[in-house]
Structures are given as C-alpha cells and as structure tokens.
Enzyme design. Structure first.
Site, short mmCIF file in Angstrom:
data_model
loop_
_atom_site.label_atom_id
_atom_site.label_comp_id
_atom_site.label_asym_id
_atom_site.label_seq_id
_atom_site.Cartn_x
_atom_site.Cartn_y
_atom_site.Cartn_z
N SER A 1 0.83 -1.19 0.00
CA SER A 1 0.00 0.00 0.00
C SER A 1 0.88 1.26 0.00
O SER A 1 1.83 1.36 0.77
CB SER A 1 -0.89 -0.05 1.26
OG SER A 1 -1.69 1.08 1.37
N HIS B 1 -10.40 10.76 -7.51
CA HIS B 1 -10.25 12.17 -7.89
C HIS B 1 -9.99 12.33 -9.38
O HIS B 1 -9.61 13.41 -9.83
CB HIS B 1 -9.12 12.83 -7.09
CG HIS B 1 -9.49 13.03 -5.66
ND1 HIS B 1 -10.26 14.09 -5.23
CD2 HIS B 1 -9.26 12.27 -4.57
CE1 HIS B 1 -10.47 13.98 -3.93
NE2 HIS B 1 -9.87 12.89 -3.51
N LYS C 1 -17.78 12.60 -6.18
CA LYS C 1 -16.96 13.76 -6.54
C LYS C 1 -17.38 14.29 -7.91
O LYS C 1 -18.42 14.92 -7.99
CB LYS C 1 -15.49 13.41 -6.36
CG LYS C 1 -15.21 13.37 -4.82
CD LYS C 1 -13.94 12.75 -4.36
CE LYS C 1 -13.90 12.79 -2.82
NZ LYS C 1 -13.02 11.82 -2.21
N SER D 1 -5.16 13.36 -3.49
CA SER D 1 -6.08 14.49 -3.35
C SER D 1 -5.48 15.73 -2.71
O SER D 1 -5.96 16.82 -2.94
CB SER D 1 -7.30 14.06 -2.57
OG SER D 1 -6.95 13.81 -1.23
N THR E 1 -4.71 15.93 8.13
CA THR E 1 -4.96 15.67 6.71
C THR E 1 -3.66 15.80 5.92
O THR E 1 -3.41 15.07 4.95
CB THR E 1 -6.04 16.61 6.17
OG1 THR E 1 -7.18 16.55 7.04
CG2 THR E 1 -6.47 16.23 4.78
N THR F 1 -15.67 6.82 -7.33
CA THR F 1 -16.78 7.31 -6.51
C THR F 1 -17.78 8.03 -7.40
O THR F 1 -17.42 8.55 -8.46
CB THR F 1 -16.27 8.28 -5.43
OG1 THR F 1 -17.37 8.63 -4.57
CG2 THR F 1 -15.70 9.55 -6.00
C1 LIG Z 1 -12.98 10.89 -1.01
C2 LIG Z 1 -12.08 9.73 -1.20
C3 LIG Z 1 -12.55 8.42 -1.04
C4 LIG Z 1 -13.89 8.13 -0.46
O1 LIG Z 1 -14.91 8.35 -1.39
P1 LIG Z 1 -16.35 8.77 -0.85
O2 LIG Z 1 -17.23 8.43 -2.00
O3 LIG Z 1 -16.29 10.22 -0.51
O4 LIG Z 1 -16.64 7.93 0.35
C5 LIG Z 1 -11.72 7.37 -1.39
N1 LIG Z 1 -10.47 7.59 -1.85
C6 LIG Z 1 -9.97 8.83 -1.97
C7 LIG Z 1 -8.60 9.01 -2.48
C8 LIG Z 1 -10.76 9.94 -1.64
O5 LIG Z 1 -10.26 11.16 -1.72
#
Ligand SMILES: *Cc1c(COP(=O)(O)O)cnc(C)c1O
Length: 400
Positions: A133, A213, A244, A185, A359, A241
C-alpha cells in the site's frame, strides 16, 4: 467512570492542538453554482473547495432523473440487495460503470470509503495474501488494508524502487496486491500507473487503483488517468466514486466478472447494508452518461485550472505545482492557514477550507483550491485579488 469528562477532555485536547473541525453551514442554489448562502455568517459566498468538480450535483438531467425515479419507483431501496432485490437503475448503473472503464463487471457500494474498506479487506482474506500500500493512500484504503488482517507492507509514496524491494522480499508463490491512487487528493500529484503495472506483472501481483479524484475528469470519456494513459486494461481493479466529479454519492469497483463476483459474495460491507436508493442510482447514471459524452466539460475545467494556476504564479503566491486540477497554495503554518481561510470567507465571501494536520503533515498546511467549469474569469480575478490581500495582510510571503 465519568464518560462526559472523557469526551470533553478529548475534545479539549483536539482544540488545543488546533485540529478541531468546524463545519460551515452552506446552502447551495441549484443553477447558480458555485454561489451559495453561508448561514454560519449570513452572506452570499463563492465556493472554491468543493469536490463536485464539474457541478454535476446541480445538473438538470441529474435532478430530473432523481425526481422522476422517486415518483415512479419510490424513495428507499427497501433493504440489502440479497433480501430486497436489486432495483433496476442500479443494474443499469453497474453496466454503465463497467463500460466506462472497459471492464467485464462493476459493483456499486454506498460510498467510495465503504468500497475501499470492503473490497481491500475482502481481497486481503485471500489465503496467503500480501498487500502493498502506498504511504499516502486515503484513510479508506488504510482501513481496508488493516481489516484484511493479512501481511502488509507500506511503500514510500510513488517510490518504485522501494515497492520492488518489498515485492522481491515476499515468496514468489504468495498472492499479492498493490493498492495505490491515480490522483492524490492533497498534493495533486499522480501515481506511476504504467510502471506499477510493470512491477505487478513481473511479480504476479494484482493492481488496485483508486481513481476517485480522476473519474469524470481525465481520459477521453472521463474514465480516469488510466484511460488517459491507455493503461486501463492493465489495471486489475479500478475503484471510483459517484461522490466527486459525478456530483452524488456512492462508490464502485470495476474489474473482471470473477473478481467482482468474489467481492459481491464475500464482502461484508457490501452484503449487510441497505442498497443505494433507486433514485441515487438513476441520478448517478444520468450524470455519468452526461459526463462521458461531454468532452467540453473536461476542456473547460482544465482551462480554468490553467488560467488560475498562471494567475497565482504571476502574483508570486506560493503555488505547489501539480499536473492536475488540484491547486494547493501553501501557507505552512496551522494558525496562519486557519486565519487565511477565515479572512477569505469573512472579508471576501470566498470559501476555501484550510487543510491542516492530520490531513497533511505539520508544516505542509495549505489552502486547497478546486476550480470547476462553472467558475467565471471574474470569479478567478476576484479570488486572486482576495488571496493577495489576505496573504499580504497576514505577512505570508509572496515571491514578488
Ligand atoms: C474521497 C475519497 C474516497 C472516499 O470516497 P467517498 O465516496 O467520498 O466515500 C476514497 N479515496 C480517496 C482518495 C478519496 O479522496
């Protein structure tokens, strides 16, 4: 045991460290994105830090699909997919996602977080599995890797030599999986997808790529950086996702039919939770179809990104260079960063959330700016002027 004291003390510590999170009470206005009302301070503002990267959360096609589906099918899913059946829009959504990534199958989860946590931990339970990882992987991947309860190795961020050293150290016969991201991100940098696939091939490992992203934003039809670079077919599992660039909520993996069936059949976080609502699935489907076809959205986004980056450079603001749509402006101090964000909001009506530890590492505090195709040139100039004013008044150095 004084439970209240436990809670209060922990919160006090968090506040003293400057890491207490306060949420901004926002009301966006459909059709006027990125403008919104900030109820916390009672004024109209411009949003510059949202992950609804294309403004699809307010698109008419998406809103219509959701409203129509609620009227035609109803609001809730009624249970898990095993018990209550799978709603038809969800079946269509999975077909759309597998075709977006040119994979045999896709599986939808209730969020991207749940996707990573469930898929990685389920794959981690393959007998003899070793997970590799990247050290900057998202919290949801870290959780999935931990829940896998198998042997795991963390490789230094984007460090191919370190990854190979670790791969080499493990018995050739064991199952292996490399988990990494395309667009990271916070730093807005990109993982070496092709090179990691080369290593995976050499050491017979699976590749798991988080394109959260990147989906919608890169590649000719928004299939992500892997699509843009022509390496989608070499990545075993693409994770994304709908929260976003697609403007809604929900996550997914796309892979072979067999691998998807394996996660579908053994993934606790998939099996034992109420399915995504039919309306959300229909909204996501409408959004993805629109985003796939509309290259113009991606062109407009990247054009705004380039304009804003060059204006920030011209004014000597401390831009961290990135090859992506993520624009970090570095402050490198937690309190100054919070103050900069506060001043932008209160004095200029500009919402850019400060990003502090945990963060990002201490000393790496920043404003993370994310333009959309809906920001105008006037808004860009307004933002740059506000940044100059705030940075100068706080004594944050500019190269000018
Ligand atoms: C936001 C994010 C997630 C989680 O996705 P959600 O749909 O918001 O739960 C997974 N991986 C990365 C890199 C993210 O930035």
């Amino acid at each position: 045991m004084d439970y209240d004291k436990v809670f209060a003390d922990s919160l006090e510590q968090l506040k003293a460290a400057g890491n207490y999170r306060e949420f901004t009470d926002l009301e966006r206005h459909a059709g006027q994105y990125p403008r919104a009302t900030n109820h916390s301070i009672g004024r109209e503002i411009t949003i510059w830090c949202n992950n609804d990267y294309l403004g699809m959360g307010q698109h008419r096609d998406v809103a219509d699909a959701i409203c129509n589906t609620v009227r035609e099918i109803g609001a809730g899913a009624g249970g898990t997919r095993n018990i209550a059946g799978t709603s038809h829009p969800l079946v269509e959504l999975e077909a759309e996602l597998s075709s977006l990534h040119n994979k045999e199958a896709a599986l939808v989860f209730t969020s991207g977080y749940v996707t990573n946590s469930t898929a990685l931990s389920t794959l981690g339970r393959i007998p003899g599995m070793v997970l590799f990882s990247d050290s900057l992987n998202h919290a949801s991947m870290i959780e999935g890797v931990r829940f896998g309860k198998c042997e795991r190795h963390i490789f230094r961020h984007n460090d191919l030599d370190h990854l190979e050293e670790l791969l080499e150290s493990v018995d050739a016969d064991r199952a292996k999986l490399i988990a990494f991201e395309s667009v990271y991100s916070m730093d807005g940098d990109i993982g070496p997808i092709k090179e990691i696939c080369d290593l995976a091939e050499k050491y017979n490992a699976l590749t798991y790529l988080d394109e959260v992203h990147a989906v919608g934003l890169y590649g000719e039809s928004g299939g992500g950086v892997a699509q843009r670079d022509g390496v989608s077919d070499r990545v075993d599992i693409i994770q994304g996702t709908m929260g976003k660039a697609f403007g809604l909520i929900g996550g997914y993996i796309a892979s072979t039919s067999l691998l998807v069936d394996y996660v579908r059949s053994f993934g606790s976080g998939f099996i034992f939770t109420t399915a995504m609502t039919p309306a959300t699935a229909a909204g996501a489907l409408a959004s993805i179809r629109h985003v796939r076809q509309n290259v113009g959205l991606r062109i407009a986004l990247h054009s705004n990104v380039n304009t804003l980056k060059s204006r920030i450079r011209e004014e000597g603001l401390p831009l961290k260079e990135t090859p992506t749509h993520i624009i970090p402006v570095m402050v490198r101090d937690a309190n100054l960063c919070r103050e900069a964000s506060h001043k932008l909001l209160h004095e200029h009506g500009i919402f850019v959330q400060h990003i502090n530890h945990p963060t990002v590492p201490v000393g790496q505090e920043r404003l993370r700016i994310t333009p959309t195709p809906l920001h105008t040139n006037d808004m860009i100039e307004e933002l740059v002027a506000a940044l100059i004013d705030v940075f100068d008044s706080l004594g944050i150095k500019r190269d000018k």
